[in-house]
Design a protein around this motif. Structure first.
Motif, mmCIF file in Angstrom:
data_model
loop_
_atom_site.group_PDB
_atom_site.id
_atom_site.type_symbol
_atom_site.label_atom_id
_atom_site.label_comp_id
_atom_site.label_asym_id
_atom_site.label_seq_id
_atom_site.Cartn_x
_atom_site.Cartn_y
_atom_site.Cartn_z
ATOM 1 N N PRO A 247 50.561 5.815 -23.034
ATOM 2 C CA PRO A 247 49.878 4.581 -22.909
ATOM 3 C C PRO A 247 49.329 4.218 -24.488
ATOM 4 O O PRO A 247 49.060 5.024 -25.187
ATOM 5 N N VAL A 248 48.697 2.836 -24.679
ATOM 6 C CA VAL A 248 48.285 2.370 -26.019
ATOM 7 C C VAL A 248 46.854 2.113 -25.609
ATOM 8 O O VAL A 248 46.519 1.535 -24.566
ATOM 9 N N ASN A 249 45.936 2.262 -26.406
ATOM 10 C CA ASN A 249 44.515 1.920 -26.468
ATOM 11 C C ASN A 249 44.008 1.494 -27.812
ATOM 12 O O ASN A 249 44.354 1.805 -28.927
ATOM 13 N N GLY A 250 43.492 0.192 -27.497
ATOM 14 C CA GLY A 250 43.029 -0.456 -28.804
ATOM 15 C C GLY A 250 43.917 -1.507 -29.020
ATOM 16 O O GLY A 250 44.914 -1.584 -28.526
ATOM 17 N N THR A 251 43.326 -2.496 -30.008
ATOM 18 C CA THR A 251 44.083 -3.870 -29.768
ATOM 19 C C THR A 251 44.532 -3.767 -31.442
ATOM 20 O O THR A 251 43.890 -3.535 -32.378
ATOM 21 N N MET A 252 45.914 -4.036 -31.661
ATOM 22 C CA MET A 252 46.153 -3.969 -32.947
ATOM 23 C C MET A 252 45.505 -4.934 -33.969
ATOM 24 O O MET A 252 45.179 -5.839 -33.462
ATOM 25 N N PRO A 253 45.416 -4.577 -35.345
ATOM 26 C CA PRO A 253 44.758 -5.398 -36.355
ATOM 27 C C PRO A 253 45.542 -6.841 -36.115
ATOM 28 O O PRO A 253 46.765 -6.849 -36.108
ATOM 29 N N SER A 254 44.811 -7.918 -36.089
ATOM 30 C CA SER A 254 45.183 -9.305 -35.823
ATOM 31 C C SER A 254 45.337 -10.157 -37.087
ATOM 32 O O SER A 254 45.690 -11.170 -37.114
ATOM 33 N N HIS A 255 44.735 -9.602 -38.120
ATOM 34 C CA HIS A 255 44.682 -10.368 -39.347
ATOM 35 C C HIS A 255 45.893 -10.562 -40.067
ATOM 36 O O HIS A 255 46.863 -9.613 -40.022
ATOM 37 N N GLU A 256 46.059 -11.406 -40.999
ATOM 38 C CA GLU A 256 47.098 -11.766 -41.829
ATOM 39 C C GLU A 256 47.479 -10.773 -42.707
ATOM 40 O O GLU A 256 48.696 -10.462 -42.881
ATOM 41 N N CYS B 279 42.202 10.700 -23.075
ATOM 42 C CA CYS B 279 41.360 9.728 -23.060
ATOM 43 C C CYS B 279 40.158 9.653 -22.527
ATOM 44 O O CYS B 279 40.374 10.198 -21.194
ATOM 45 N N ASP B 280 38.904 9.637 -22.844
ATOM 46 C CA ASP B 280 37.884 9.584 -21.651
ATOM 47 C C ASP B 280 38.051 8.340 -20.998
ATOM 48 O O ASP B 280 37.221 8.418 -19.814
ATOM 49 N N GLU B 281 38.734 7.460 -21.064
ATOM 50 C CA GLU B 281 38.975 6.657 -19.893
ATOM 51 C C GLU B 281 39.757 7.169 -18.527
ATOM 52 O O GLU B 281 40.038 6.406 -17.532
ATOM 53 N N GLY B 282 40.319 8.470 -18.722
ATOM 54 C CA GLY B 282 40.806 8.981 -17.822
ATOM 55 C C GLY B 282 42.137 9.222 -17.747
ATOM 56 O O GLY B 282 42.957 9.428 -16.772
ATOM 57 N N TRP B 283 42.847 9.060 -18.900
ATOM 58 C CA TRP B 283 44.312 9.283 -18.693
ATOM 59 C C TRP B 283 44.862 10.303 -19.833
ATOM 60 O O TRP B 283 43.972 10.575 -20.745
ATOM 61 N N ASN C 62 57.101 11.535 -31.763
ATOM 62 C CA ASN C 62 58.090 11.453 -31.026
ATOM 63 C C ASN C 62 59.529 11.299 -31.701
ATOM 64 O O ASN C 62 60.526 10.836 -31.623
ATOM 65 N N GLY C 63 59.449 11.942 -33.155
ATOM 66 C CA GLY C 63 60.769 11.813 -34.037
ATOM 67 C C GLY C 63 61.004 10.430 -34.486
ATOM 68 O O GLY C 63 61.988 10.288 -35.289
ATOM 69 N N GLN C 64 60.265 9.428 -34.404
ATOM 70 C CA GLN C 64 60.359 8.098 -34.614
ATOM 71 C C GLN C 64 59.170 7.706 -35.801
ATOM 72 O O GLN C 64 58.296 8.284 -35.517
ATOM 73 N N ALA C 65 59.435 6.795 -36.666
ATOM 74 C CA ALA C 65 58.311 6.317 -37.489
ATOM 75 C C ALA C 65 57.297 5.785 -36.615
ATOM 76 O O ALA C 65 57.810 5.032 -35.557
ATOM 77 N N LEU C 66 56.094 6.071 -36.730
ATOM 78 C CA LEU C 66 55.019 5.631 -36.035
ATOM 79 C C LEU C 66 55.001 3.968 -35.586
ATOM 80 O O LEU C 66 55.122 3.345 -36.422
ATOM 81 N N ALA C 67 54.692 3.845 -34.420
ATOM 82 C CA ALA C 67 55.030 2.573 -33.890
ATOM 83 C C ALA C 67 53.703 1.671 -34.395
ATOM 84 O O ALA C 67 52.670 2.436 -34.450
ATOM 85 N N PRO C 68 53.760 0.283 -34.388
ATOM 86 C CA PRO C 68 52.636 -0.374 -34.492
ATOM 87 C C PRO C 68 51.395 -0.091 -33.810
ATOM 88 O O PRO C 68 50.312 0.179 -34.156
ATOM 89 N N GLU C 69 51.764 -0.298 -32.637
ATOM 90 C CA GLU C 69 50.671 -0.066 -31.689
ATOM 91 C C GLU C 69 49.911 1.328 -31.641
ATOM 92 O O GLU C 69 48.846 1.352 -31.098
#
Ligand SMILES: Nc1nc2c(c(=O)[nH]1)N[C@H]1C(S)=C(S)[C@@H](COP(=O)(O)O)O[C@H]1N2
Ligand SMILES: [Mo]
Length: 254
Positions: A72-81, A127-131, A194-201
């Motif tokens: 899972p992904v938690n947090g919102t990607m940086p949205s700025h230019e 994550c303390d949200e339970g996952w 997992n063996g790949q460049a870190l994904a943006p999210e």
């Protein structure tokens, strides 16, 4: 004692036992005053970690066939230019700054970081949200970078500045660690998952993995690491965005 008592049980019972005994007192080395039983429990658990690490220094690592298919992904990607452009250009214009109480401030590009000594570990993120999810993280041990920069004698904490600004209060996400957690062998600045460049999210170009502590301590989208003697001057002074916003524990040991 070593294997019978889990890290969680020992930390938990130390927290409970000590909870009421320390009100009004401080705990040596803990950065905040003790205002209530919960603070006291956190501070004692923090001290307890030092004892535990002496006999059980590494958290559990898993086999590659145990890696979760969905993480899972938690947090919102940086949205700025600025972030959009960095991403578009493959982070060629990005560098990690390392400054504060260091002898030699650093600026490290992604190729430079990739060329540094690597550690790879398959660990469970909670994550303390339970996952929870198991993933493989690869990157540079933070202790290596701190050694390159050289800690000055007053150094006590490492602050992680992130590129995302939180929607609810328009403050940037940040986190911090004491030096014991910062220099632990499984504390790494990961640029691959997992063996790949870190994904943006998941935090590209670089994120913290601090396996001794839970989810929100693992700061994503890093662009600066600052060594400091006090956490007072960041955000509201509790050592991290969730700590400031929601009174989450600064020491979130697991
Ligand atoms: N910069 C930044 N780092 C962050 C967050 C965030 O919102 N911003 N969320 C945290 C939380 S609560 C968790 S559980 C993990 C999630 O990491 P993941 O998205 O790779 O699963 O990132 C942590 N690091
Ligand atoms: Mo989380």
């Amino acid at each position: 004692m070593k294997r019978i008592l889990s890290r969680r049980v020992v930390l938990g019972s130390m927290a409970a036992a000590g909870g009421f005994s320390l009100l009004g007192l401080g705990v040596r080395g803990f950065p905040f005053p003790i205002r209530n039983p919960r603070d006291a429990g956190e501070a004692l658990a923090w001290r307890g970690q030092e004892m535990l690490l002496a006999s059980q220094p590494l958290v559990r690592e898993y086999a590659s066939d145990q890696i979760s298919r969905e993480f899972p992904v938690n947090g919102t990607m940086p949205s700025h230019e600025r972030y959009r452009r960095l991403l578009e250009r493959g982070f060629r214009d990005w560098a990690l700054r390392v400054d504060g109480l260091v002898a030699r401030p650093l600026s490290l590009s992604l190729p430079q970081l990739r060329a540094l000594p690597l550690r790879s570990q398959i660990t469970q993120h909670n994550c303390d949200e339970g996952w929870s999810a198991i993933g493989q993280w690869t990157g540079v041990p933070l202790r290596h970078i701190l050694a390159m920069a050289g800690l000055r004698p007053q150094a006590r904490y490492v602050v992680f500045h992130c590129m995302d600004v939180m929607d609810v209060d328009k403050r940037p996400y940040y986190e911090s660690l004491d030096l014991l957690n910062a220099t632990h062998p499984q504390t790494i600045l990961a640029h691959a998952m997992n063996g790949q460049a870190l994904a943006p999210e998941h935090g590209a170009p670089l994120r913290l993995r601090v396996e001794l502590q839970i989810g929100y301590k693992n700061a994503k989208w890093l662009d600066r690491i600052e060594v400091t003697d006090s956490l007072n001057r960041y955000g509201k002074g509790r050592g991290g965005w969730w700590e400031d916003f929601d009174n989450a524990p600064w020491f979130a040991g697991q």
